[in-house]
Design an enzyme around this catalytic site. Structure first.
Site, PDB file in Angstrom:
ATOM      1  CD  GLU A 100     -54.673  71.539 -39.028  1.00 24.48           C
ATOM      2  OE1 GLU A 100     -55.499  70.744 -39.490  1.00 24.48           O
ATOM      3  OE2 GLU A 100     -53.502  71.239 -38.801  1.00 24.48           O
ATOM      4  CG  HIS A 169     -45.300  71.930 -46.051  1.00 25.12           C
ATOM      5  ND1 HIS A 169     -45.857  71.021 -46.889  1.00 25.12           N
ATOM      6  CD2 HIS A 169     -45.558  71.491 -44.796  1.00 25.12           C
ATOM      7  CE1 HIS A 169     -46.441  70.067 -46.191  1.00 25.12           C
ATOM      8  NE2 HIS A 169     -46.270  70.322 -44.911  1.00 25.12           N
TER       9      HIS A 169
END
Lengths: 377, 422
Positions: A100, A169
């Site tokens: 990322e 999440h």
């Protein structure tokens, strides 16, 4: 009204499972009902809306490219980028390794040189690995370089809780990104929002954080013919009044707009007319629309899924107090997610996020209709 | 199969405290050897499978060719010399100005490392990009940003290259393709990789057939342990991006010695681990750096992919002007001061009759004047006006720009209905 118009016009309209309730979501103010809409009975899922927006923008401008994990051969982790690899090739739909920080920075570097990357995070939770680039090299660069280098980049992906995916999440990042000068933060709700705002974000010369919602991807909304046009765009920084009312203003974004609308229906039966504002844009926040609405209704209820402290609701409450304190007839109500990392168990998870009953209860409290105090999360 | 060499690491006292047990002589540092190993030029002719097994080229002791075949022409030599002198004098002036209070905040000086900047950047075209860290004044100067603009920026004046909004650590110049100036170490590396990605994208997707712009990413030894560095080594090699990763290994990350912080201090080795050549070069010798740079930039321009170059160099001053610099051994500093790149190069130019003392003195005088002029200019420049505080946050704050009727498009009432044409 609108719903009735649709049923008359579109005999063959197939309502999606959510469609039964969704036609109520499209109540428009009286003025627009007089508009001459051609058969606007087409429905589109948010997923298709995003896909078509990406497709059209990539076709229109060769500088636009998509980069992220699984965006190419896997057709997108949530199938948002389906079909784009076949159409535009691997140079423009770039599958990345799990890096990322690396690929967010690569996106920023390419935006410095005038390309228009659309960086996908599989969820915005993973953006925390790249947050240095979103904030330090994307958001701040136009300022640090005094306008020499702007960064026309879009960071998009699902934000907030899904269903049973656990604490790591499920976080909502609207408040975090919404506090950074130099970023534009958009939160679409319906398919029209998704299409219009994503196209606006891609065309925008500044960094945009585009927070979608996984559970909305499959939901279908009616779209007008105008929204299907390839040059359709929505303005950044303007909220939308989804439902007009006169007793209380409810602000919400993303999935909570749907909940707020359903709560408004329930409240209507109890004689409370709620005005629901779909924020659409966290930064810049449409303070004008919110304040005009509060000055009309004199009560405010903010709804969000994120953590309560320093949240979007806190900002809205403060801004309303700053601008329209004299107009308030009741303390502002703020509904947010519970102040805990998201639990896994289904019943606990349900308690950790606002539900329609919570919105109804808080609205009644603001209208002094209920005597009971609800425990704060 | 002569190219797959195992380079034996020297028996370094890796865990020893460098204060108690300083490195004996500079030339034994971290594998710099006396014998010339084969150079990168051979890699072109071998297959890619073999190429992966090339460990590295250690071009640390490029034997300077006999005087009939010099490494630089007179013009090139003088250009490089002038650039190095500019870097040195400018940084010294920064120190003076800081202690007089004209400059403030974090200022990181580049004294001693000029050979790396001049050796690499003077080979670039204007369209090539440079990305640096907070030690970026001299990278900006080498790339062509005027000394006046840099000095004004450091003084925080509105005539600075970033109108005073960036500062010492954030030098940006769109005109000269200086893409920062980043305070976070490692942050510039992905940005540089992105700039290289753009170059490849322009060639392959936008079909600008002769786009061969390369990008240089400068960073230090401390950064070579950072995650983003490895992520970008991987992606640059994977996609064969035209980028050169230049490690300015000055052995110290503030007060953390490189040997205390790194499991394997030979940074050049990290290149082959990711599938690109790794080169170690003496960063105090501008000609050696230039030779390596030529090869690496050539590789990138031809589309052969990235290179990792580790330059052994040293900063004569502390990490920043606020650093008391107590941890470094004075002997070590003296040894490197004896290898001052400017003195070495001056000697080379004179011995090889490329320039006379007088010519070099004239250059030094000229640079003195340039730097003094930049200080005067910066001094006399105005501070930013109050209204500048809120400017430049966005390129287009209202979105969609101005419509044909002269008003902001998003103020058109039809916009909220989602029906306005853009």
């Amino acid at each position: 009204m609108w719903g009735i118009l649709r049923q008359k016009v579109g005999g063959a309209t197939c309502l999606s499972p959510q469609g039964v309730g969704s036609h109520m979501l499209r109540l428009r103010p009286v003025t627009s009902a007089l508009r001459n809409y051609s058969s606007a009975a087409k429905e589109m899922t948010v997923r298709d809306a995003l896909n078509s927006a990406l497709d059209e923008e990539m076709a229109a401008d060769p500088n636009v490219f998509v980069m992220g994990e699984e965006v190419g051969e896997y057709q997108g982790a949530y199938k948002i980028t389906k079909g784009l690899l076949d159409k535009y090739g691997p140079e423009r739909v770039v599958d990345t390794p799990i890096t990322e920080a690396g690929f967010a920075g690569i996106g920023v570097g390419s935006a410095y040189h005038g390309l228009r990357p659309v960086i996908e995070f599989m969820t915005f939770n993973f953006s925390m690995q790249a947050i240095d680039h979103i904030i330090n090299s994307a958001a701040k660069s136009n300022y640090m370089s005094a306008g020499q280098i702007n960064v026309p980049i879009v960071f998009r992906g699902p934000n907030g809780p899904a269903a049973g995916v656990g604490a790591q999440h499920s976080q909502c990042y609207a408040a975090w990104y919404g506090s950074v000068p130099g970023l534009k933060v958009l939160v679409p709700y319906s398919s029209e929002d998704a299409r219009g705002l994503l196209k606006a974000a891609i065309r925008d010369p500044d960094p945009v954080v585009f927070l979608e919602n996984e559970l909305l991807y499959g939901e279908s909304f009616p779209v007008s013919a105008e929204a299907l046009d390839s040059s359709f765009c929505l303005p950044i920084g303007k909220a939308k009044i989804e439902r007009e009312g006169k007793d209380i203003t409810i602000t919400a974004f993303s999935k909570m707009v749907g909940y707020a609308l359903k709560a408004a229906e329930i409240l209507k039966k109890e004689g409370i007319s709620a005005e629901v504002i779909n924020l659409r844009s966290i930064r810049p926040l449409d303070r004008a629309t919110i304040n005009v609405s509060v000055r009309k209704t004199n009560r405010l209820l903010t709804v969000e899924e994120g953590f309560p402290q320093h949240g979007v609701g806190a900002e809205i409450c403060a801004s309303v107090v700053e601008d329209s304190f004299g107009y308030l007839d009741a303390p502002v109500e703020r509904i947010a997610g519970a102040d805990v990392p998201t639990p896994y168990a289904a019943n606990l998870e349900r308690m950790a996020f606002p539900q329609i009953e919570d919105i109804v209860r808080a609205a009644k409290r603001a209208c002094y209709r209920s005597g009971t105090m609800v425990a704060t999360a | 199969m002569g190219f797959a060499r195992v380079i034996h690491p020297h028996t370094l006292p890796l865990l020893a405290d460098t204060r108690a047990n300083p490195i004996a002589t500079p030339s034994l540092f971290l594998g710099s050897t006396r014998t010339l190993r084969h150079t990168l030029t051979h890699t072109r002719s071998i297959s890619s499978a073999q190429r992966r097994s090339v460990v590295a080229a250690k071009v640390s002791d490029v034997k300077l060719k006999p005087t009939t075949n010099l490494l630089v022409t007179k013009e090139e030599g003088l250009e490089v010399y002038e650039d190095m002198i500019l870097g040195r004098v400018f940084e010294d002036m920064c120190a003076q100005m800081y202690y007089r209070g004209k400059m403030f905040g974090f200022v990181h000086l580049y004294n001693g490392q000029e050979a790396v900047s001049s050796g690499f950047i003077k080979l670039l075209k204007k369209e090539d990009s440079v990305v640096s860290t907070y030690r970026d004044h001299v990278h900006a100067l080498s790339k062509g940003v005027p000394a006046r603009a840099v000095m004004s920026e450091l003084f925080g004046k509105t005539t600075g290259c970033c109108r005073g909004q960036g500062g010492s650590m954030h030098m940006f110049s769109a005109e000269h393709n200086v893409l920062g100036g980043f305070a976070f170490i490692g942050e510039g590396i992905p940005v540089a990789t992105g700039a290289a990605f753009t170059s490849k994208y322009k060639r392959e997707v936008l079909k600008e057939a002769d786009c061969d712009h390369v990008t240089l990413a400068f960073f230090g030894d401390g950064t070579a342990n950072n995650g983003q560095f490895f992520e970008c080594l991987n992606m640059a090699a994977l996609w064969k991006l035209p980028i050169i990763f230049v490690v300015e290994n000055n052995l110290w990350a503030i007060g953390m010695s490189h040997l205390r912080a790194t499991s394997d201090p030979e940074i050049w080795k990290k290149g082959p681990a990711f599938g690109m050549p790794g080169v170690h070069v003496d960063g105090m010798d501008v000609l050696k750096v230039r030779e390596v740079a030529k090869e690496a930039i050539g590789r990138a321009r031809r589309g052969e992919g990235p290179t990792l170059v580790e330059c052994e160099t040293y900063r004569f001053r502390g990490h920043s002007l606020a650093d008391p610099d107590e941890l470094r051994d004075p002997d070590e500093k003296a040894r490197y001061a004896a290898r001052d790149p400017i003195t070495q190069f001056k000697k080379y130019l004179i011995e090889n009759k490329l320039a006379s003392e007088a010519e070099l003195k004239a250059i030094e005088k000229k640079i003195d004047e340039v730097v003094e002029d930049s200080v005067e200019f910066a001094d006399e420049s105005p501070a930013p006006s109050r209204s500048q505080l809120l400017e430049n946050v966005f390129a287009d704050p209202r979105g969609f720009g101005i419509g044909p009727d002269g008003r902001y498009r998003c103020e058109d009432p039809k916009f909220t209905e989602g029906t306005a044409q853009v």
